[in-house]
Design an enzyme around this catalytic site. Structure first.
Site, PDB file in Angstrom:
ATOM      1  CG  HIS A 181      22.053  52.940  30.793  1.00 26.36           C
ATOM      2  ND1 HIS A 181      22.662  52.205  31.762  1.00 26.36           N
ATOM      3  CD2 HIS A 181      21.341  52.071  30.051  1.00 26.36           C
ATOM      4  CE1 HIS A 181      22.350  50.935  31.614  1.00 26.36           C
ATOM      5  NE2 HIS A 181      21.556  50.822  30.568  1.00 26.36           N
TER       6      HIS A 181
ATOM      7  CD  GLU B 149      15.707  41.414  33.366  1.00 21.90           C
ATOM      8  OE1 GLU B 149      15.579  42.643  33.470  1.00 21.90           O
ATOM      9  OE2 GLU B 149      16.801  40.865  33.223  1.00 21.90           O
TER      10      GLU B 149
ATOM     11  CG  ASP C 128      14.124  44.799  30.581  1.00 22.70           C
ATOM     12  OD1 ASP C 128      13.800  45.755  29.847  1.00 22.70           O
ATOM     13  OD2 ASP C 128      15.284  44.348  30.632  1.00 22.70           O
TER      14      ASP C 128
ATOM     15  CB  CYS D   5      16.459  45.513  41.697  1.00 24.59           C
ATOM     16  SG  CYS D   5      16.498  44.521  40.219  1.00 24.59           S
TER      17      CYS D   5
END
Lengths: 583, 75
Positions: A192, A434, A458, A505
């Protein structure tokens, strides 16, 4: 001069003095020195830590005086006596003045010394006091570190922040006029912190291993976020070399910014929609500045990370409204919370999960915590009348899961209707593809949703069974694995057949070498980190759809990631060198 | 550590400079750190020295604490 290699996660070059944050691990306080002119400020920090710790303990003592038995009261009294002991403080301060130790290190040295002394005592009562001393050390360090972290917010001179790790919220609060670069010991390309640094446009290098040990406060540090290197105390020649390099980089950035108002269209007239991935409402503006046509992925976890209390519906609603306000009628796809394997959920789980990535996370967590899920849905629905809002469910693995989520949504809609609260009844609902399971049942899912969005991070992690943050296997994490490419191709086919919208994305969308491949596979919408939008647009504007399709066709025949990787890299070089013939 | 704390509190009430000596080691009577590091167990012989205002009273008060039967725990 020292050069440390890490992973480049946010482009750009920063040359600045270092601000080092200790790892929040009290066992690992580094032998750190400070520049001599900073000793006075350091002693002031020490005094403040003693004062704050004293106030804290006195507060604890009075607040809970009645609850405790006398033994516990004694422990706090001992702490207070040590914290008020001037000779102790003087002894620590002496180390700072005489050896230029950082306050943290000086505290650690002295208190460890005392604790060792106690530990060796023959009398058991005294030897057991060693743990009291350890507690006092911890308390002082806590205050020193807390203060150092707050200090970062108050800095007036530009710095590079060096830390063991940073939380996304910490990173997001950085003022980009002051914090010029980030270097951390831990982290990975898709952590992150990396994502936030990238969206703020702060050059960052992570996974440096021992940056906090090798860098001292006040050192001159170069953070090269393009190549993943950190240079500590560079010589003049190196500084000049990097300065030239940084200027060239900025000049290129400015040039790319000129593309902002131009469409992402191939040389043969095929338009690709480029959207931004955002985490914080304030990033929506950047998406527009950089030429994005909407938000393809609005991550909503930031409300939870670091939050002391669970966010309520209003917190969600306010965040969404802030985003919409900056965004007019461009589409915004809000992903429902993708929590799991993080502080928030782990702190609330009764038993720690052995394998959180295969555990109670994301949509699974939401479906087991309906009040929380419903609160977010209400906020999204309420916001849906103010903009072009879509709702997306993450980590769907089965049709039943999707249906459950939709039942909850229907419930929430009914509630809103009864209460006379307006919302968009036809809010588009989509799923993230995902997991390999979702990719394989895409046909069935497509019948029940309005759109798909592929989360490659993922999808790759689960398909290849590789933890992307684990440095020891990270090299096995490859978007170019034939298995991934096949899944991508099948999802495109399914979406086209079902005539539903499709976007991609994941991080893959923000890497220029994959752009021709993705366009060639049939992706018309890519959602990516804001700063990369111009780069990707530039690639799209330099190639034809026909060329991209040829690339995709070729790549699908390769049977190893290496072949694909070499091929795509060479093609990218050709594109950037203007060697591609376009009709 | 209760006796040590009591000792420090009492010593801190006086303006005089007070020290405690055990064998060859000397500690500032107002510092819990120095005092506890003497690691004086029960029955240890301590010398209390005070210089300055109220030194006489200080030594007497401190000696009373040390000699107190209740001070069963070592410092």
């Amino acid at each position: 001069m020292d050069i440390i290699k890490g992973i480049a996660v946010s482009p750009g070059v920063a040359i600045c003095t270092a601000m080092v944050l200790e790892a929040e691990d009290y066992q690992r306080i580094s032998h750190r020195t400070i520049p001599p002119e900073k000793t006075r400020a350091e002693i002031h920090r020490l005094r403040k830590a003693f004062l704050d710790a004293t106030t804290e303990v006195s507060g604890l003592q009075t607040a809970q005086a009645e609850l405790w038995d006398s033994r516990i009261k004694d422990i706090f009294a001992v702490h207070l006596h040590f914290l008020r002991d001037r000779t102790l403080r003087r002894k620590i301060a002496d180390l700072i003045t005489q050896h230029n130790y950082s306050a943290e290190y000086a505290v650690s040295v002295i208190l460890r010394d005392i604790s060792k002394h106690f530990g060796q005592a023959k009398d058991r009562y005294i030897s057991e006091r060693a743990s009291d001393i350890f507690d006092i050390e911890k308390r002082l360090l806590q205050h020193l570190m807390q203060e150092r972290r707050e200090e970062v917010q108050k800095l007036t001179e530009p710095v590079v922040v060096v830390a063991h790790d940073l939380t996304p919220t910490q990173t997001a609060s950085f003022n980009t006029n002051i914090i010029k670069g980030i270097a951390t010991d831990a982290g990975g390309r898709t952590s992150h912190t990396a994502i936030v640094a990238r969206s703020l446009g702060i050059p960052a290098v992570v996974a440096l291993g021992n940056a906090t040990r090798n860098i001292t406060i006040g050192d001159i540090v170069i953070v090269d976020g393009n190549h993943g290197t950190v240079v500590v105390n560079p010589d003049q020649a190196t500084i000049e070399e990097y300065q030239g390099y940084a200027e060239a980089f900025t000049a290129r950035e400015h040039k790319l910014d000129e593309l902002a108002h131009l469409p992402a269209v191939t040389t043969d007239g095929h338009t690709i929609r480029l959207m931004g991935n955002i985490e914080f409402p304030s990033e929506a503006k950047t998406t527009l500045q950089r030429g994005g046509n909407g938000i393809g992925l609005y991550r909503t976890e930031f409300l939870y990370l670091d939050a002391a209390e669970e966010p309520i519906e209003e917190d969600h609603y306010n965040a969404y409204m802030e985003t919409i306000r900056d965004f007019g009628d461009h589409p915004i796809t809000i992903r429902t919370v993708d929590l799991g394997a993080d502080k928030f959920t782990q702190a609330r789980s009764a038993v720690p999960e052995r394998n959180p990535f295969l555990g109670l996370r994301s949509i699974r967590y939401c479906l087991q915590n309906l009040p929380m899920f419903k609160a977010q849905m209400r906020a999204i629905l309420r916001a849906s009348v103010h903009g072009d809002v879509k709702m997306m469910f993450p980590l769907i693995t089965s049709l039943l899961e999707l249906r459950q989520a939709k039942w909850v949504l229907a419930d929430v809609k009914e509630d809103l209707e009864e209460q006379g609260i307006p919302f968009n009844e036809n809010i588009p609902v989509g799923v993230m593809i995902e997991t390999p399971a979702a990719a394989l049942i895409a046909d069935e899912l497509a019948d029940e949703v309005d759109f798909f969005s592929i989360g490659t991070n993922d999808l790759i992690q689960y398909t290849l069974a590789v933890d992307r943050v684990n440095e020891r296997v990270a090299s096995l994490y490859s978007p170019m694995h034939p298995a991934i490419l096949q899944l991508l191709r099948n999802i495109v086919k399914t979406a086209n057949r079902a005539r539903i919208e499709l976007s991609l994305c994941g991080e893959m969308a923000s890497e220029p070498e994959f752009t021709p491949l993705l366009v060639g596979l049939g992706f018309d919408t890519l959602s990516l980190a804001n700063p990369m939008i111009p780069d990707i647009k530039k690639i799209i504007r330099s190639v034809s759809l026909e060329y991209c399709q040829a690339i995709a066709l070729k790549v699908l025949q390769f049977d190893t990631s290496n072949q694909t990787s070499n091929f795509l890299r060479e093609e990218l070089r050709k594109i950037q060198a203007g060697e591609i013939e376009n009709n | 550590m209760r006796p040590a704390m009591q000792f420090v509190d009492c010593a801190s009430d006086f303006d005089a400079d007070i020290s405690v000596t055990m064998d060859s080691q000397t500690a500032d009577a107002k510092s819990i750190m120095q005092l506890t590091m003497l690691a004086a167990g029960k029955g240890t012989k301590l010398t209390i020295t005070a210089v300055g205002a109220g030194s006489q009273k200080a030594v007497e008060a401190l000696a009373a604490i040390v000699e107190n039967e209740n001070a069963s725990e070592p410092v």
